[in-house]
Design a protein around this motif. Structure first.
Motif, PDB file in Angstrom:
ATOM      1  N   GLY A 132      39.200 -13.918 -23.999  1.00  0.00           N
ATOM      2  CA  GLY A 132      38.373 -13.453 -25.104  1.00  0.00           C
ATOM      3  C   GLY A 132      36.884 -13.501 -24.850  1.00  0.00           C
ATOM      4  O   GLY A 132      36.092 -13.148 -25.739  1.00  0.00           O
ATOM      5  N   ALA A 133      36.485 -13.898 -23.649  1.00  0.00           N
ATOM      6  CA  ALA A 133      35.061 -13.966 -23.309  1.00  0.00           C
ATOM      7  C   ALA A 133      34.589 -12.619 -22.766  1.00  0.00           C
ATOM      8  O   ALA A 133      35.392 -11.720 -22.503  1.00  0.00           O
ATOM      9  N   ASP A 134      33.284 -12.482 -22.594  1.00  0.00           N
ATOM     10  CA  ASP A 134      32.694 -11.258 -22.043  1.00  0.00           C
ATOM     11  C   ASP A 134      32.425 -11.433 -20.556  1.00  0.00           C
ATOM     12  O   ASP A 134      31.795 -12.417 -20.146  1.00  0.00           O
ATOM     13  N   LEU A 135      32.920 -10.479 -19.767  1.00  0.00           N
ATOM     14  CA  LEU A 135      32.627 -10.482 -18.338  1.00  0.00           C
ATOM     15  C   LEU A 135      31.126 -10.331 -18.127  1.00  0.00           C
ATOM     16  O   LEU A 135      30.482  -9.480 -18.746  1.00  0.00           O
ATOM     17  N   LEU A 136      30.560 -11.157 -17.253  1.00  0.00           N
ATOM     18  CA  LEU A 136      29.143 -11.060 -16.926  1.00  0.00           C
ATOM     19  C   LEU A 136      28.958 -10.393 -15.566  1.00  0.00           C
ATOM     20  O   LEU A 136      29.808 -10.521 -14.675  1.00  0.00           O
ATOM     21  N   GLU A 137      27.853  -9.704 -15.420  1.00  0.00           N
ATOM     22  CA  GLU A 137      27.499  -9.145 -14.116  1.00  0.00           C
ATOM     23  C   GLU A 137      27.296 -10.282 -13.129  1.00  0.00           C
ATOM     24  O   GLU A 137      26.560 -11.243 -13.392  1.00  0.00           O
ATOM     25  N   SER A 138      27.956 -10.187 -11.978  1.00  0.00           N
ATOM     26  CA  SER A 138      27.799 -11.214 -10.934  1.00  0.00           C
ATOM     27  C   SER A 138      27.915 -10.546  -9.578  1.00  0.00           C
ATOM     28  O   SER A 138      28.695  -9.614  -9.394  1.00  0.00           O
ATOM     29  N   THR A 139      27.131 -11.038  -8.636  1.00  0.00           N
ATOM     30  CA  THR A 139      27.104 -10.474  -7.283  1.00  0.00           C
ATOM     31  C   THR A 139      27.187 -11.603  -6.275  1.00  0.00           C
ATOM     32  O   THR A 139      26.374 -12.539  -6.312  1.00  0.00           O
ATOM     33  N   LEU A 140      28.145 -11.508  -5.355  1.00  0.00           N
ATOM     34  CA  LEU A 140      28.323 -12.513  -4.317  1.00  0.00           C
ATOM     35  C   LEU A 140      27.913 -11.928  -2.974  1.00  0.00           C
ATOM     36  O   LEU A 140      28.388 -10.863  -2.584  1.00  0.00           O
ATOM     37  N   THR A 141      27.031 -12.598  -2.277  1.00  0.00           N
ATOM     38  CA  THR A 141      26.581 -12.146  -0.956  1.00  0.00           C
ATOM     39  C   THR A 141      26.651 -13.301   0.040  1.00  0.00           C
ATOM     40  O   THR A 141      26.647 -14.469  -0.341  1.00  0.00           O
ATOM     41  N   GLY A 142      26.725 -12.953   1.327  1.00  0.00           N
ATOM     42  CA  GLY A 142      26.616 -13.941   2.386  1.00  0.00           C
ATOM     43  C   GLY A 142      27.839 -14.784   2.638  1.00  0.00           C
ATOM     44  O   GLY A 142      27.788 -15.714   3.443  1.00  0.00           O
ATOM     45  N   ALA A 143      28.957 -14.462   1.977  1.00  0.00           N
ATOM     46  CA  ALA A 143      30.145 -15.299   2.148  1.00  0.00           C
ATOM     47  C   ALA A 143      30.877 -14.992   3.444  1.00  0.00           C
ATOM     48  O   ALA A 143      31.450 -15.872   4.076  1.00  0.00           O
ATOM     49  N   GLY A 144      30.894 -13.730   3.846  1.00  0.00           N
ATOM     50  CA  GLY A 144      31.590 -13.358   5.065  1.00  0.00           C
ATOM     51  C   GLY A 144      33.089 -13.324   4.886  1.00  0.00           C
ATOM     52  O   GLY A 144      33.617 -13.452   3.776  1.00  0.00           O
ATOM     53  N   GLU A 163      35.280 -14.539  -6.856  1.00  0.00           N
ATOM     54  CA  GLU A 163      34.752 -15.140  -8.083  1.00  0.00           C
ATOM     55  C   GLU A 163      34.840 -14.188  -9.263  1.00  0.00           C
ATOM     56  O   GLU A 163      35.032 -12.989  -9.101  1.00  0.00           O
ATOM     57  N   SER A 164      34.685 -14.734 -10.448  1.00  0.00           N
ATOM     58  CA  SER A 164      34.408 -13.967 -11.663  1.00  0.00           C
ATOM     59  C   SER A 164      33.697 -14.894 -12.643  1.00  0.00           C
ATOM     60  O   SER A 164      33.831 -16.121 -12.574  1.00  0.00           O
ATOM     61  N   VAL A 165      32.921 -14.277 -13.537  1.00  0.00           N
ATOM     62  CA  VAL A 165      32.067 -15.049 -14.449  1.00  0.00           C
ATOM     63  C   VAL A 165      32.152 -14.441 -15.844  1.00  0.00           C
ATOM     64  O   VAL A 165      32.136 -13.216 -15.997  1.00  0.00           O
ATOM     65  N   SER A 166      32.230 -15.287 -16.864  1.00  0.00           N
ATOM     66  CA  SER A 166      32.257 -14.792 -18.241  1.00  0.00           C
ATOM     67  C   SER A 166      31.442 -15.697 -19.151  1.00  0.00           C
ATOM     68  O   SER A 166      31.096 -16.827 -18.788  1.00  0.00           O
ATOM     69  N   ILE A 201      29.074 -20.377 -20.269  1.00  0.00           N
ATOM     70  CA  ILE A 201      29.429 -19.550 -19.111  1.00  0.00           C
ATOM     71  C   ILE A 201      30.547 -20.241 -18.321  1.00  0.00           C
ATOM     72  O   ILE A 201      30.460 -21.443 -18.037  1.00  0.00           O
ATOM     73  N   THR A 202      31.575 -19.485 -17.982  1.00  0.00           N
ATOM     74  CA  THR A 202      32.654 -19.983 -17.125  1.00  0.00           C
ATOM     75  C   THR A 202      32.591 -19.259 -15.788  1.00  0.00           C
ATOM     76  O   THR A 202      32.642 -18.028 -15.734  1.00  0.00           O
TER      77      THR A 202
END
Length: 501
Positions: free
Chosen positions: A385-397, A411-414, A421-422
């Protein structure tokens, strides 16, 4: 070091709670022994439902439960499962193990289970071997409160008030066990059958689910939608969801592979196949966009999970398998994918709830244990029931053998209605810890909860002798910074961080 940038100002799609749904089929020991033991059992129960199982499922905040199948649904005749139990018909479960099905768990018992759990109902109707009348009368039996033969029959059987059917599946896997149909034939049957899945209460509409594809059968998706949406302006509201089924078989459909005996290459192969879920969602979603650009029809991934060779010494038709840290990663990866695609994915169902495939609970007699998958889904419940937030993952390879390379981190963030924030992250490496720097658009966020599911042994799992080998634990390997957090993720880990101002 990987970097996760979160823009909490950019709320995207809502993560529907139903994405965290479950599936219970008349298969093996899922319902009988796993969920339902009968009112006379010595195992503590309420109206036949195991108290320990129901309590554990309530902790998960199970949002919706699909029943009675699966392949079983398209040979299930609902009238066999109502009335006095001693008079109910017995049948052979031809799909799963050739055992006797005594129909002691039927419509009334399913509705009672959902009442105890506190979840929505998702009933799968029989299109494969059933009739339009049979399906129509089942809906009437369950949902009509006026004077009618089916409503009167329900009352005679002890339930005066109608139930609420939230979702109704018009057939299951009709490309295979549900009738071996062509997409065009099924789509026309869907149009006919769904006409008689009537909404007797305008304020309690039944959402209708159309049978979608098996894995990458884009021909099926295209064919069903092309036929179903012909003259669609006359059929507004006739389809609320289109299903998709995908199981992870590490060694392929025939061999599948062991649930507990595997090496690092098979670990990465399994996780790579779990990540394939994103490709399926994107490609089937693109076809859906052609017919439904406004995304009014939800993608319903109502069967997903790992499918291994059953445990040695068990009935091969019961699909009983163990559940390791590997399964925890599959669950974490898949749920993150669903979250990130919640603009199209509106419901999903892990297969299956108890004692079958990637279950969250295992039972043996009066004992019950929670699997690693259970603990992951418990952590992820905050996304519901939460809202998905914009998230960007870089450098993980990436990591793993060339053929089965996977990203080190997913990952995912809401953000929930209270502004909390989760963040859920997975470290897919079987041997190396990974550092992740988390940055937020605004300052002032602090960790209010941090949890982890992990074990240094990728084969680790819970048994009835050692039920707490892999559990959800507090996580402390992070440091709060001016801009966010620095997190050190152990190998083989699923992590949840809850942040608030």
């Amino acid at each position: 070091m990987a970097k996760l940038i979160i823009n909490e100002e950019n709320k995207k799609s809502r993560i529907e709670p139903e994405i965290y749904g479950h599936f219970s089929e008349h298969l093996g020991r899922c319902i009988y022994e796993g969920i339902y033991v009968g009112e006379k059992s010595e195992i503590p129960n309420v109206n036949g439902m195991r108290t320990d199982v129901v309590d554990a499922l309530k902790e998960l905040k199970v949002p919706v439960l699909r029943w009675p199948g699966g392949c079983f649904a398209d040979e299930y005749h609902w009238m066999d499962g109502i009335g006095p139990k001693e008079k109910r018909k017995k049948m052979i479960n031809t799909h799963w193990g050739g055992v006797v099905e005594d129909n002691s768990f039927g419509t009334h018992e399913y509705m009672e289970l959902c009442r105890q759990i506190g979840c929505k109902t998702y009933v799968n109707g029989n299109l494969g071997s059933g009739t339009v009348r049979e399906m129509s009368e089942w809906v009437e039996y369950m949902t009509f409160e006026g004077v009618s033969p089916m409503a009167d029959l329900r009352k005679e059987n002890g339930h005066e008030a109608p139930w609420k059917v939230d979702y109704f599946g018009v057939g299951n896997e009709n490309w295979g066990c549900g009738g071996n149909m062509t997409p065009e034939y099924y789509a026309n049957e869907y149009r006919r059958y769904q006409t008689y899945v009537r909404n007797y209460h305008p304020d309690r509409p039944i959402k209708k689910i159309c049978c979608g594809a098996n894995v990458a059968d884009y021909y099926w998706t295209k064919g069903v939608l092309n036929t179903a949406f012909d003259h669609a302006e006359q059929w507004h509201g006739f389809m609320d969801g289109l299903s998709l089924h995908y199981y992870v078989h590490p060694e392929g459909w025939e061999i599948k592979g062991s649930s507990t005996d595997f090496d690092a290459d098979v670990w990465y192969k399994t996780l790579s196949k779990a990540l394939y879920m994103e490709t399926l969602i994107e490609r089937h979603g693109a076809i859906m966009d052609e017919y439904d650009p406004d995304k009014k029809v939800g993608m319903i991934v109502d069967e997903w999970g790992t499918w291994y060779t059953c445990e040695p010494g068990t009935n091969p038709g019961f699909l009983y398998q163990q559940n390791t840290v590997r399964d925890a990663l599959v669950a974490g990866i898949t749920l993150n994918i669903f979250n990130k695609h919640s603009d199209r994915v509106k419901m999903a169902a892990l297969a299956q709830m108890v004692n079958v495939l990637q279950s969250v609970l295992l039972t043996e007699g009066g004992q019950m244990i929670k699997t690693p998958t259970y603990h992951v889904m418990h952590m992820y419940r905050h996304h519901q029931g939460a809202d998905l937030l914009e998230s960007t993952l870089t450098g993980a390879g990436e990591i793993g053998p060339d053929e089965w390379k996977v990203p080190k981190i997913t990952e995912s963030v809401s953000m929930d209605k209270d502004g909390v924030i989760t963040v859920t992250m997975n470290n897919l490496s079987v041997e190396a810890s990974e550092k992740v720097e988390i940055q937020l658009a605004n300052r002032g966020y602090h960790v209010v909860e941090a949890r982890i599911v992990t074990d240094s042994d990728m084969h680790a799992h819970n048994t009835f002798e050692a039920p707490d080998t892999v559990t959800e634990k507090d996580f402390a390997a992070y440091e709060e910074t001016e801009n966010g957090l620095n997190v050190t993720m152990p190998a083989n880990s699923v992590i949840e961080l809850r942040l608030a101002k």
